[in-house]
Design an enzyme around this catalytic site. Structure first.
Site, PDB file in Angstrom:
ATOM      1  N   HIS A 132     -44.993 -87.320  12.028  1.00 52.29           N
ATOM      2  CA  HIS A 132     -45.901 -88.022  11.111  1.00 52.29           C
ATOM      3  C   HIS A 132     -45.211 -88.402   9.804  1.00 52.29           C
ATOM      4  O   HIS A 132     -45.653 -89.313   9.107  1.00 52.29           O
ATOM      5  CB  HIS A 132     -47.193 -87.219  10.874  1.00 52.29           C
ATOM      6  N   ASP A 185     -44.458 -82.461  16.914  1.00 50.49           N
ATOM      7  CA  ASP A 185     -44.488 -83.266  15.690  1.00 50.49           C
ATOM      8  C   ASP A 185     -43.104 -83.294  15.032  1.00 50.49           C
ATOM      9  O   ASP A 185     -42.868 -82.620  14.031  1.00 50.49           O
ATOM     10  CB  ASP A 185     -45.542 -82.697  14.735  1.00 50.49           C
ATOM     11  N   SER A 220     -44.642 -80.787   4.955  1.00 52.10           N
ATOM     12  CA  SER A 220     -44.455 -81.377   6.281  1.00 52.10           C
ATOM     13  C   SER A 220     -42.983 -81.654   6.525  1.00 52.10           C
ATOM     14  O   SER A 220     -42.326 -82.316   5.725  1.00 52.10           O
ATOM     15  CB  SER A 220     -45.244 -82.681   6.396  1.00 52.10           C
TER      16      SER A 220
END
Length: 729
Positions: free
Chosen positions: A85, A227, A664
């Site tokens: 992402h 991810d 992240s």
């Protein structure tokens, strides 16, 4: 000293009792504040190998990816691992209906196939300097008529340059100096950074792996998404940062991480380094209520409308799906965050917790014979009450107009209008460019950014109608931005008719219409242009809410500084380590791998496996489609060296580190400082962590590095990438 040591020991024992430890710690404070606790919890390397200002350490392999995420260097030749992402907008940038990397994934099978990413940067932190004394001296001697220099980014930037000149810090076109206030501007740190601007996409799994579960699973546990994505840093042949050039070569980095395939188990010590974006741990209870009623309420209410309309159009067309994939994902992320945070704040009774914390500080102030903290507390409460309506309205303008209605982003036409009204033109015989031609040339360049491949006017038309109706429902008629006077007068209050007129008549309705205007510009057209009027109205409305809050904002900053100073003194008095709120600077957090129980009768295991992907599969739901090759590998149990000892394929795990947005892509280290995973999310029960930390419930969700390598090697057939990594088993 004995009292402090005893209290620190008690703190350590308390930490060991659970899996999670609160704190987004400054690397500069680790040796003094955290090393003893980290060793007791299981750290098995010197703290100097984690961070040392005078030598190479793990810190030098952790990078700021694109300004909003974290990445880690996993090979000697500049290979960067981050989240899917985090790389999503760049995967989308290279995607088209013909080459749909979002759906199919992308793998560069040679260096020549690695794709340049326009606008993407990777930033290394070279130095972290506590410059508090220097900044305070500058603040004392510099003229500051409004008394706001202590928080002013422009002022602090000038101070940073002065300091760099004094200390003879080398500055190049790729050096950045970032001087930021911490602890409510009670301390200041300077970050000296090197920015690399030639970054190329190397690999990304299909979204059916990288975003498996999509919005349904976002912020949830258990998770089953791979991810991750990979990029590579390029530099000049002598290793210097440079803009993109075909002659650039992969960067020979000074530090890359060792990957450990040994896996994890319950209770293992972990630590994470990254760039957490924002949190607000020093809020009082009134501020928490304000956040719930304004920012979180608006995100939930308005983004629900936007997302529903976007998804409807994206499901109709592959072109629209690719155009809006990144915009949709970005909007959806904090839409769900806002919903979960509000639910958690109520369920976990965070307001009660905050009230106990603030009463404790007020009592400490009375004990110390000072009323400074009481005055700061009273001031903050008064300010929050007074600014409530302005914050509420500003959030509505931001979510509806600035984020939601894309045509708000048309370039400014002010300079063109000014030139047209002045009527000055240079005779054709001269080579001088007229002010009008100069303004039109600049406007055309800005228009190129507006008319980009990811903008669809018809989608914007539909979404804007729905959003402006939502704005009108939320904001009383007498308080709305000025464009609503035009809507009421010229369109009899019909928002659909107004939006249609914008898209049917504006010079920005299409590239062709814009080009026609540039060929024959006139002032009246600009003055009557509805999109131009709308953009000006939005900016003015937002500025008006800012102006309405200015006095409160300035007073709040001063009161907050005193309040945080009190919290620091109270924690020091108790012998408790302290850390500042997150502000996108490099931090470290630590905790243990651990299962958790979110409510009675429910127990969540600390890891997931590929079996869970197969159990969730739904070929009729785009969020849970499983690639055929992944199913084939699963059915054959063809997991290679990446399987667990029991033969299962590990996928994700949770650990009790204190993460937030910006973490992240952060590397998750084991007790030896080896890479075991990549952080990508928090659990739903931990969404209150931005305001109040809960050690029993807050967990960071991570992709197990074994699943990452399994996808690269066995699924993608890109073993050459694995071969350039340093791996231990």
């Amino acid at each position: 000293m004995m009292k402090k040591t005893l209290l620190l020991s008690l703190f350590t024992l308390t930490t060991l009792a659970g899996h999670a430890d609160e704190g987004m710690w400054m690397l500069t404070d680790l040796k003094e504040q955290n090393a003893a606790t980290m060793y007791d919890m299981g750290l098995d390397i010197s703290i100097d190998k984690v961070y040392c200002p005078d030598s190479i350490s793990l810190k030098d392999a952790v990078v700021h990816f694109g300004g909003g995420c974290t990445g880690e260097i996993i090979s000697a030749e500049g290979l960067v691992l981050t989240n899917h992402h985090c790389g999503y907008s760049y995967i989308q940038q290279h995607s088209s209906v013909e080459h749909d990397y979002l759906t199919d994934g992308f793998w560069a099978m040679s260096r020549k196939e690695e794709l340049p990413c326009k606008g993407l940067t990777v930033t290394f932190i070279d130095k972290i300097l506590d410059v508090t004394p220097y900044v305070k001296k500058q603040l004392a001697k510099d003229e500051d008529p409004e008394g706001l220099n202590y928080l002013s980014p422009s002022y602090l930037s000038k101070v940073a340059k002065r300091f760099a000149e004094q200390e003879k810090i080398e500055i190049t076109p790729f050096t950045a100096l970032e001087l930021k206030p911490f602890y409510g501007a009670n301390r200041y740190y300077l970050f000296v950074k090197t920015i690399y601007k030639d970054v190329r996409m190397v690999g990304a799994p299909p979204s059916s792996i990288g975003k498996f579960g999509a919005d349904t699973d976002n912020w949830m546990w258990p998770r089953h998404c791979g991810d991750f994505s990979m990029f590579r840093i390029y530099a000049t042949p002598d290793g210097k940062p440079a803009d993109y050039n075909e002659s650039n070569v992969p960067l020979k980095v000074k530090k890359h991480l060792t990957i450990n395939l040994g896996g994890i188990k319950e209770g293992d010590f972990t630590f994470v380094m990254g760039f957490p974006g924002r949190n607000w741990r020093y809020m009082i209870s009134d501020e928490v209520e304000e956040r719930m009623q304004t920012t979180n309420f608006m995100r939930k209410t308005i983004r629900t409308v936007r997302l529903n309309n976007l998804l409807e159009e994206m499901l109709k067309s592959d072109k629209v799906r690719i155009q809006y994939a990144s915009k949709y994902a970005s909007s959806a992320n904090y839409w769900k965050n806002a919903i979960g945070m509000n639910e958690g704040l109520v369920h976990l009774k965070v307001l009660d917790t905050k009230k106990k914390q603030q009463e404790k500080l007020l009592a400490y102030g009375r004990e110390m014979g000072t009323d400074a903290y009481q005055k700061a507390f009273d001031a903050i409460r008064k300010i929050v009450s007074k600014r409530h309506d302005a914050v509420y309205h500003q959030q509505a303008i931001y979510e509806v107009c600035k984020l939601g209605t894309e045509f708000y982003k048309i370039p400014s036409t002010d300079k063109v209008l000014q030139a047209l009204k002045e009527g000055y033109k240079v005779p054709h015989a001269t080579k001088e460019i007229s002010p009008l031609d100069h303004a039109l040339s600049k406007l055309s360049k800005q228009a190129d950014k507006f008319f980009n491949k990811d903008y669809n006017p018809e989608v914007d038309r539909k979404v804007s109608k729905a959003l402006l109706k939502t704005y009108a429902e939320l904001i009383p008629a007498g308080q709305r931005i000025s464009i609503f006077k035009v809507i009421d007068k010229e369109f009899k209050g019909n928002i659909d008719a107004f939006v249609d007129a914008c898209f049917d008549t504006s010079i920005f309705r299409s590239r062709e219409a814009f080009n026609s205007f540039v060929a024959k510009p006139d002032a009246k057209t600009l003055e009557n242009d509805l999109m131009v009027q709308y953009a000006k109205s939005v900016d003015q409305g937002y500025a008006d809410t800012d102006a309405a809050m200015k006095a409160e904002t300035d007073a709040y900053n001063l009161a907050h500084k005193t309040w945080v100073e009190g919290m620091m003194k109270l924690k020091q008095h108790e012998g408790t380590p302290i850390y500042p709120d997150a502000n996108s600077t490099l931090r470290l957090t630590y905790g243990k791998v651990g299962s958790y129980s979110p409510k009675d009768g429910v127990e969540y295991n600390y890891y997931t496996t590929l079996k869970g992907v197969m159990e969730k599969e739904d070929p009729n739901n785009y969020e849970f489609v499983v690639p055929a090759k992944l199913k084939d590998l699963y059915n054959k149990k063809d997991f290679g060296r990446y399987a667990m000892k029991n033969g299962e394929m590990p996928l994700c795990f949770v650990t009790g580190t204190d993460n937030t947005g910006g973490n992240s892509g952060s590397p998750v280290f084991n007790n030896k400082g080896e890479l075991i995973g990549t952080g990508f999310d928090r659990n739903y029960e931990g969404l209150t962590g931005d305001i109040a930390y809960n050690p029993q419930l807050q967990r960071a969700a991570c992709v197990d590095i074994r699943y990452t390598l399994f996808i690269i090697d066995k699924f993608a057939g890109a073993k050459h990438l694995v071969d350039e990594m340093t791996i231990v088993e």
